[in-house]
Design an enzyme around this catalytic site. Structure first.
Site, PDB file in Angstrom:
ATOM      1  N   LEU A  85       0.740  -1.013   0.065  1.00 54.91           N
ATOM      2  CA  LEU A  85      -0.141  -0.047  -0.068  1.00 54.91           C
ATOM      3  C   LEU A  85       0.855   1.209  -0.098  1.00 54.91           C
ATOM      4  O   LEU A  85       0.124   2.443   0.032  1.00 54.91           O
ATOM      5  CB  LEU A  85      -1.058   0.013   1.255  1.00 54.91           C
ATOM      6  N   HIS A 104      -4.617  -4.376  -8.650  1.00 58.30           N
ATOM      7  CA  HIS A 104      -5.932  -3.254  -8.010  1.00 58.30           C
ATOM      8  C   HIS A 104      -6.987  -4.242  -8.041  1.00 58.30           C
ATOM      9  O   HIS A 104      -7.456  -4.676  -9.307  1.00 58.30           O
ATOM     10  CB  HIS A 104      -5.679  -1.936  -8.841  1.00 58.30           C
ATOM     11  N   GLU A 174      -8.209 -12.598  -9.072  1.00 56.83           N
ATOM     12  CA  GLU A 174      -6.943 -12.309  -8.621  1.00 56.83           C
ATOM     13  C   GLU A 174      -6.057 -13.435  -8.792  1.00 56.83           C
ATOM     14  O   GLU A 174      -4.964 -13.434  -9.118  1.00 56.83           O
ATOM     15  CB  GLU A 174      -6.843 -11.247  -7.658  1.00 56.83           C
TER      16      GLU A 174
HETATM   17  C1  GAR Z   1      -5.681  -7.578  -3.003  1.00 54.01           C
HETATM   18  O1  GAR Z   1      -7.133  -7.572  -3.174  1.00 54.01           O
HETATM   19  C2  GAR Z   1      -5.201  -6.313  -3.801  1.00 54.01           C
HETATM   20  O2  GAR Z   1      -5.815  -6.157  -4.997  1.00 54.01           O
HETATM   21  C3  GAR Z   1      -5.577  -5.195  -2.910  1.00 54.01           C
HETATM   22  O3  GAR Z   1      -4.694  -5.790  -1.913  1.00 54.01           O
HETATM   23  C4  GAR Z   1      -5.227  -7.261  -1.599  1.00 54.01           C
HETATM   24  C5  GAR Z   1      -4.430  -7.933  -1.065  1.00 54.01           C
HETATM   25  O4  GAR Z   1      -4.774  -9.195  -0.533  1.00 54.01           O
HETATM   26  N1  GAR Z   1      -4.698  -4.362  -3.272  1.00 54.01           N
HETATM   27  C6  GAR Z   1      -5.011  -3.041  -3.356  1.00 54.01           C
HETATM   28  O5  GAR Z   1      -6.096  -2.459  -2.918  1.00 54.01           O
HETATM   29  C7  GAR Z   1      -3.725  -1.928  -3.846  1.00 54.01           C
HETATM   30  N2  GAR Z   1      -4.458  -0.496  -3.990  1.00 54.01           N
HETATM   31  P1  GAR Z   1      -3.820 -10.155  -0.202  1.00 54.01           P
HETATM   32  O6  GAR Z   1      -2.906  -9.838   0.934  1.00 54.01           O
HETATM   33  O7  GAR Z   1      -4.663 -11.260   0.355  1.00 54.01           O
HETATM   34  O8  GAR Z   1      -3.017 -10.705  -1.378  1.00 54.01           O
END
Ligand code: GAR
Length: 187
Positions: A85, A104, A174
């Site tokens: 982040l 994202h 994702e």
């Molecule tokens: C994911 O959904 C990713 O897209 C988001 O954080 C999550 C992490 O999940 N990223 C953002 O929002 C960046 N702006 P994870 O730790 O379980 O992979």
């Protein structure tokens, strides 16, 4: 062998999918996992899989370029931001031109920018009664969520879906696409 560094601040479910996808891969290796949070679950995952980890702090990240030495020492060719982040400082963008991608959890350019992460994104999508959401993979530049888009995938948003439901559907996209798109970019 191409070496990836994954940057992650949280749970690391995407990082885990990437690590598992490239386990035993003939030419792509996850060589380093970097986090800014000592308690991030992603670091436990990395340790359990014997992947080197690096904990970074804000001062060093923004006021020195020491991280470049670590990345060189681990022979990193490519960076994947998976739930990281912090804004990427210019020296790092410059060192990995078109070799750093972010995922994202929305269809950029909508629902991007500072403060738009995780559940905040899905709540905004719900409140605006969007009919679809999805994921965006993009190259990283000096602005939040603004680098050129590499790939998007969508999922429908039903009127009955809560923000949590949307989050689940987006996360499934994702997990499926992030490792595969990375493999295509690195192949
Ligand atoms: C994911 O959904 C990713 O897209 C988001 O954080 C999550 C992490 O999940 N990223 C953002 O929002 C960046 N702006 P994870 O730790 O379980 O992979």
């Amino acid at each position: 062998m191409k070496n990836i560094a994954i940057f992650a601040s949280g749970t690391g479910s995407n990082a885990t999918k990437i690590v598992d996808h490239f386990n035993q891969h003939p030419s792509i290796n996850v060589a380093l996992i970097i986090s800014n949070k000592k308690t991030a679950k992603v670091l436990d995952m990395a340790k359990s899989k014997a992947i080197p980890t690096l904990l970074i702090n804000r001062t060093s990240f923004y006021q020195t370029e020491n991280l470049l030495t670590d990345l060189t020492n681990h022979q990193i060719d490519f960076i994947a931001l998976a739930g990281f982040l912090w804004l990427i400082p210019p020296y790092l963008v410059k060192a990995f031109p078109n070799k750093m991608v972010n995922i994202h959890p929305a269809l950029l350019p909508k629902y991007g920018g500072k403060g738009m992460y995780g559940q905040h994104v899905h709540q905004a999508v719900r409140e605006n009664n969007e009919l679809e959401s999805g994921i965006t993979l993009h190259y990283v530049n000096e602005q939040y969520d603004e680098g050129s888009i590499i790939f998007q995938a969508t999922c429908p948003v039903l009127i009955t879906d809560s923000a949590k439901d949307i989050a689940q559907n987006v996360l499934a996209l994702e997990h499926y696409y992030f490792p595969r798109i990375l493999e295509g970019l690195l192949g």
